[in-house]
Design a protein around this motif. Structure first.
Motif, PDB file in Angstrom:
ATOM      1  N   ILE A 212       0.889  -1.151   0.000  1.00  4.01           N
ATOM      2  CA  ILE A 212       0.000   0.000   0.000  1.00  4.01           C
ATOM      3  C   ILE A 212       0.932   1.206   0.000  1.00  4.01           C
ATOM      4  O   ILE A 212       1.860   1.283   0.814  1.00  4.01           O
ATOM      5  CB  ILE A 212      -0.904   0.015   1.243  1.00  4.01           C
ATOM      6  CG1 ILE A 212      -1.846  -1.191   1.227  1.00  4.01           C
ATOM      7  CG2 ILE A 212      -1.667   1.331   1.346  1.00  4.01           C
ATOM      8  CD1 ILE A 212      -2.600  -1.401   2.513  1.00  4.01           C
ATOM      9  N   VAL A 213       0.712   2.128  -0.928  1.00  2.79           N
ATOM     10  CA  VAL A 213       1.518   3.342  -0.999  1.00  2.79           C
ATOM     11  C   VAL A 213       0.591   4.528  -0.775  1.00  2.79           C
ATOM     12  O   VAL A 213      -0.422   4.670  -1.456  1.00  2.79           O
ATOM     13  CB  VAL A 213       2.254   3.455  -2.355  1.00  2.79           C
ATOM     14  CG1 VAL A 213       3.006   4.770  -2.447  1.00  2.79           C
ATOM     15  CG2 VAL A 213       3.217   2.279  -2.520  1.00  2.79           C
ATOM     16  N   VAL A 214       0.944   5.345   0.221  1.00  3.85           N
ATOM     17  CA  VAL A 214       0.192   6.553   0.520  1.00  3.85           C
ATOM     18  C   VAL A 214       1.062   7.725   0.097  1.00  3.85           C
ATOM     19  O   VAL A 214       2.162   7.907   0.637  1.00  3.85           O
ATOM     20  CB  VAL A 214      -0.147   6.653   2.019  1.00  3.85           C
ATOM     21  CG1 VAL A 214      -0.948   7.924   2.313  1.00  3.85           C
ATOM     22  CG2 VAL A 214      -0.896   5.412   2.497  1.00  3.85           C
ATOM     23  N   ASP A 215       0.593   8.468  -0.898  1.00  3.64           N
ATOM     24  CA  ASP A 215       1.383   9.607  -1.357  1.00  3.64           C
ATOM     25  C   ASP A 215       0.501  10.704  -1.912  1.00  3.64           C
ATOM     26  O   ASP A 215      -0.723  10.600  -1.903  1.00  3.64           O
ATOM     27  CB  ASP A 215       2.476   9.187  -2.344  1.00  3.64           C
ATOM     28  CG  ASP A 215       1.977   8.539  -3.616  1.00  3.64           C
ATOM     29  OD1 ASP A 215       0.766   8.339  -3.779  1.00  3.64           O
ATOM     30  OD2 ASP A 215       2.822   8.237  -4.473  1.00  3.64           O
ATOM     31  N   ARG A 216       1.144  11.737  -2.394  1.00  7.24           N
ATOM     32  CA  ARG A 216       0.458  12.940  -2.851  1.00  7.24           C
ATOM     33  C   ARG A 216      -0.178  12.733  -4.222  1.00  7.24           C
ATOM     34  O   ARG A 216       0.459  12.237  -5.151  1.00  7.24           O
ATOM     35  CB  ARG A 216       1.448  14.094  -2.941  1.00  7.24           C
ATOM     36  CG  ARG A 216       0.821  15.398  -3.351  1.00  7.24           C
ATOM     37  CD  ARG A 216       1.900  16.465  -3.508  1.00  7.24           C
ATOM     38  NE  ARG A 216       1.320  17.760  -3.796  1.00  7.24           N
ATOM     39  CZ  ARG A 216       0.896  18.135  -4.993  1.00  7.24           C
ATOM     40  NH1 ARG A 216       0.990  17.326  -6.031  1.00  7.24           N
ATOM     41  NH2 ARG A 216       0.375  19.330  -5.173  1.00  7.24           N
ATOM     42  N   ILE A 217      -1.429  13.159  -4.322  1.00  5.30           N
ATOM     43  CA  ILE A 217      -2.133  13.199  -5.593  1.00  5.30           C
ATOM     44  C   ILE A 217      -2.387  14.673  -5.889  1.00  5.30           C
ATOM     45  O   ILE A 217      -2.921  15.398  -5.045  1.00  5.30           O
ATOM     46  CB  ILE A 217      -3.471  12.433  -5.534  1.00  5.30           C
ATOM     47  CG1 ILE A 217      -3.261  10.989  -5.065  1.00  5.30           C
ATOM     48  CG2 ILE A 217      -4.199  12.505  -6.872  1.00  5.30           C
ATOM     49  CD1 ILE A 217      -2.428  10.129  -5.963  1.00  5.30           C
ATOM     50  N   GLY A 218      -1.976  15.127  -7.058  1.00  6.95           N
ATOM     51  CA  GLY A 218      -2.164  16.521  -7.435  1.00  6.95           C
ATOM     52  C   GLY A 218      -1.764  16.719  -8.884  1.00  6.95           C
ATOM     53  O   GLY A 218      -1.322  15.783  -9.563  1.00  6.95           O
ATOM     54  N   THR A 219      -1.874  17.932  -9.368  1.00  6.47           N
ATOM     55  CA  THR A 219      -1.603  18.202 -10.779  1.00  6.47           C
ATOM     56  C   THR A 219      -0.165  18.627 -11.050  1.00  6.47           C
ATOM     57  O   THR A 219       0.295  18.545 -12.178  1.00  6.47           O
ATOM     58  CB  THR A 219      -2.546  19.294 -11.312  1.00  6.47           C
ATOM     59  OG1 THR A 219      -2.391  20.474 -10.518  1.00  6.47           O
ATOM     60  CG2 THR A 219      -3.997  18.818 -11.251  1.00  6.47           C
ATOM     61  N   SER A 220       0.570  19.076 -10.038  1.00  7.44           N
ATOM     62  CA  SER A 220       1.952  19.516 -10.269  1.00  7.44           C
ATOM     63  C   SER A 220       2.899  18.327 -10.334  1.00  7.44           C
ATOM     64  O   SER A 220       2.619  17.247  -9.803  1.00  7.44           O
ATOM     65  CB  SER A 220       2.397  20.480  -9.168  1.00  7.44           C
ATOM     66  OG  SER A 220       2.347  19.838  -7.911  1.00  7.44           O
ATOM     67  N   LEU A 221       4.033  18.530 -10.991  1.00  7.69           N
ATOM     68  CA  LEU A 221       5.047  17.491 -11.121  1.00  7.69           C
ATOM     69  C   LEU A 221       5.602  17.138  -9.746  1.00  7.69           C
ATOM     70  O   LEU A 221       6.039  18.020  -9.010  1.00  7.69           O
ATOM     71  CB  LEU A 221       6.176  17.967 -12.039  1.00  7.69           C
ATOM     72  CG  LEU A 221       7.299  16.966 -12.296  1.00  7.69           C
ATOM     73  CD1 LEU A 221       6.765  15.734 -13.016  1.00  7.69           C
ATOM     74  CD2 LEU A 221       8.402  17.613 -13.116  1.00  7.69           C
ATOM     75  N   ASN A 222       5.582  15.873  -9.395  1.00  8.81           N
ATOM     76  CA  ASN A 222       6.025  15.445  -8.071  1.00  8.81           C
ATOM     77  C   ASN A 222       7.030  14.304  -8.157  1.00  8.81           C
ATOM     78  O   ASN A 222       7.039  13.417  -7.313  1.00  8.81           O
ATOM     79  CB  ASN A 222       4.813  15.031  -7.215  1.00  8.81           C
ATOM     80  CG  ASN A 222       5.178  14.826  -5.771  1.00  8.81           C
ATOM     81  OD1 ASN A 222       6.089  15.455  -5.254  1.00  8.81           O
ATOM     82  ND2 ASN A 222       4.481  13.921  -5.108  1.00  8.81           N
ATOM     83  N   LEU A 223       7.845  14.300  -9.190  1.00  9.01           N
ATOM     84  CA  LEU A 223       8.848  13.258  -9.338  1.00  9.01           C
ATOM     85  C   LEU A 223      10.099  13.839  -9.977  1.00  9.01           C
ATOM     86  O   LEU A 223      10.033  14.466 -11.025  1.00  9.01           O
ATOM     87  CB  LEU A 223       8.322  12.111 -10.213  1.00  9.01           C
ATOM     88  CG  LEU A 223       9.331  11.024 -10.575  1.00  9.01           C
ATOM     89  CD1 LEU A 223       9.769  10.260  -9.327  1.00  9.01           C
ATOM     90  CD2 LEU A 223       8.760  10.078 -11.619  1.00  9.01           C
ATOM     91  N   GLU A 224      11.234  13.627  -9.307  1.00  9.65           N
ATOM     92  CA  GLU A 224      12.543  13.942  -9.873  1.00  9.65           C
ATOM     93  C   GLU A 224      13.370  12.661  -9.797  1.00  9.65           C
ATOM     94  O   GLU A 224      13.344  11.974  -8.784  1.00  9.65           O
ATOM     95  CB  GLU A 224      13.252  15.035  -9.073  1.00  9.65           C
ATOM     96  CG  GLU A 224      12.578  16.373  -9.111  1.00  9.65           C
ATOM     97  CD  GLU A 224      13.278  17.401  -8.221  1.00  9.65           C
ATOM     98  OE1 GLU A 224      14.454  17.184  -7.837  1.00  9.65           O
ATOM     99  OE2 GLU A 224      12.646  18.411  -7.907  1.00  9.65           O
ATOM    100  N   GLU A 225      14.092  12.353 -10.853  1.00  7.92           N
ATOM    101  CA  GLU A 225      14.985  11.188 -10.877  1.00  7.92           C
ATOM    102  C   GLU A 225      16.417  11.666 -11.023  1.00  7.92           C
ATOM    103  O   GLU A 225      16.689  12.658 -11.692  1.00  7.92           O
ATOM    104  CB  GLU A 225      14.647  10.267 -12.047  1.00  7.92           C
ATOM    105  CG  GLU A 225      13.317   9.588 -11.939  1.00  7.92           C
ATOM    106  CD  GLU A 225      13.041   8.669 -13.123  1.00  7.92           C
ATOM    107  OE1 GLU A 225      13.719   8.799 -14.168  1.00  7.92           O
ATOM    108  OE2 GLU A 225      12.140   7.826 -13.012  1.00  7.92           O
ATOM    109  N   HIS A 226      17.328  10.912 -10.400  1.00 11.23           N
ATOM    110  CA  HIS A 226      18.758  11.150 -10.578  1.00 11.23           C
ATOM    111  C   HIS A 226      19.409   9.811 -10.942  1.00 11.23           C
ATOM    112  O   HIS A 226      19.316   8.845 -10.183  1.00 11.23           O
ATOM    113  CB  HIS A 226      19.407  11.701  -9.306  1.00 11.23           C
ATOM    114  CG  HIS A 226      20.880  11.906  -9.450  1.00 11.23           C
ATOM    115  ND1 HIS A 226      21.403  13.073  -9.958  1.00 11.23           N
ATOM    116  CD2 HIS A 226      21.928  11.079  -9.205  1.00 11.23           C
ATOM    117  CE1 HIS A 226      22.720  12.958  -9.997  1.00 11.23           C
ATOM    118  NE2 HIS A 226      23.062  11.755  -9.546  1.00 11.23           N
TER     119      HIS A 226
END
Length: 163
Positions: free
Chosen positions: A138-152
């Motif tokens: 189960i993953v509880v995280d933010r739901i929204g319209t702005s970008l919420n992921l950065e990868e390195h």
């Protein structure tokens, strides 16, 4: 060439800079449901920013094994993210400090049965990695319209080994 990181047991103290270890410790804070249930209250600080809301998703993740190559970490600048194992499989938790937008000082932990995690907003972390067998979460995280992921992506990968 690969760099090495030893995976340590997951503890609240060692993980505090990156997030919360969600687990039952000590006596319940409150007894509820006609005395049949102990409530261990408020075990994680969830953060979804001013324009987000909480979402609950289900994830199926393929098994990983040690040694485990880590060539990418990610972070969520707009909100926290909690991983709650459903299948009881230990998970490899990889986190890193931030140095001006770059992940540094990688650390690795191995969860024990009954442990879940909540990653603070903006914490660099590895992908879901159940150890030894596939895992459901189960993953509880933010739901929204702005970008919420950065990868390195690392130019030189890390290899996580048992402590």
């Amino acid at each position: 060439m690969s760099r090495w990181v030893a995976a340590a047991p997951l503890t609240a103290e060692a993980f505090a800079a990156f997030g919360d270890v969600i687990e039952v410790t000590g006596a319940p804070d409150k007894i509820i449901n006609q005395g049949m249930c102990g409530r261990h209250h408020d075990r994680a600080s969830l953060d979804f920013g001013p324009d987000g809301r909480a979402g609950i998703s289900l994830f199926d993740a393929k098994a990983r094994h040690l040694p485990c190559k880590v060539d990418m970490v990610e972070r969520h600048p707009e909100g926290s993210q909690a991983f709650v194992p459903v299948s009881g499989v230990p998970m490899l938790v990889v986190v890193a400090d931030d140095d001006g937008g770059v992940p540094v000082n990688l650390q690795a932990f191995i969860s024990q049965p009954g442990q879940s995690i909540n990653l603070h907003r903006g914490t660099w972390h590895g992908v879901l990695a159940p150890l030894g067998a596939p895992g459901q979460y189960i993953v509880v995280d933010r739901i929204g319209t702005s970008l919420n992921l950065e990868e390195h992506w690392f130019k030189e990968p890390f290899t996580v080994v048992a402590d």
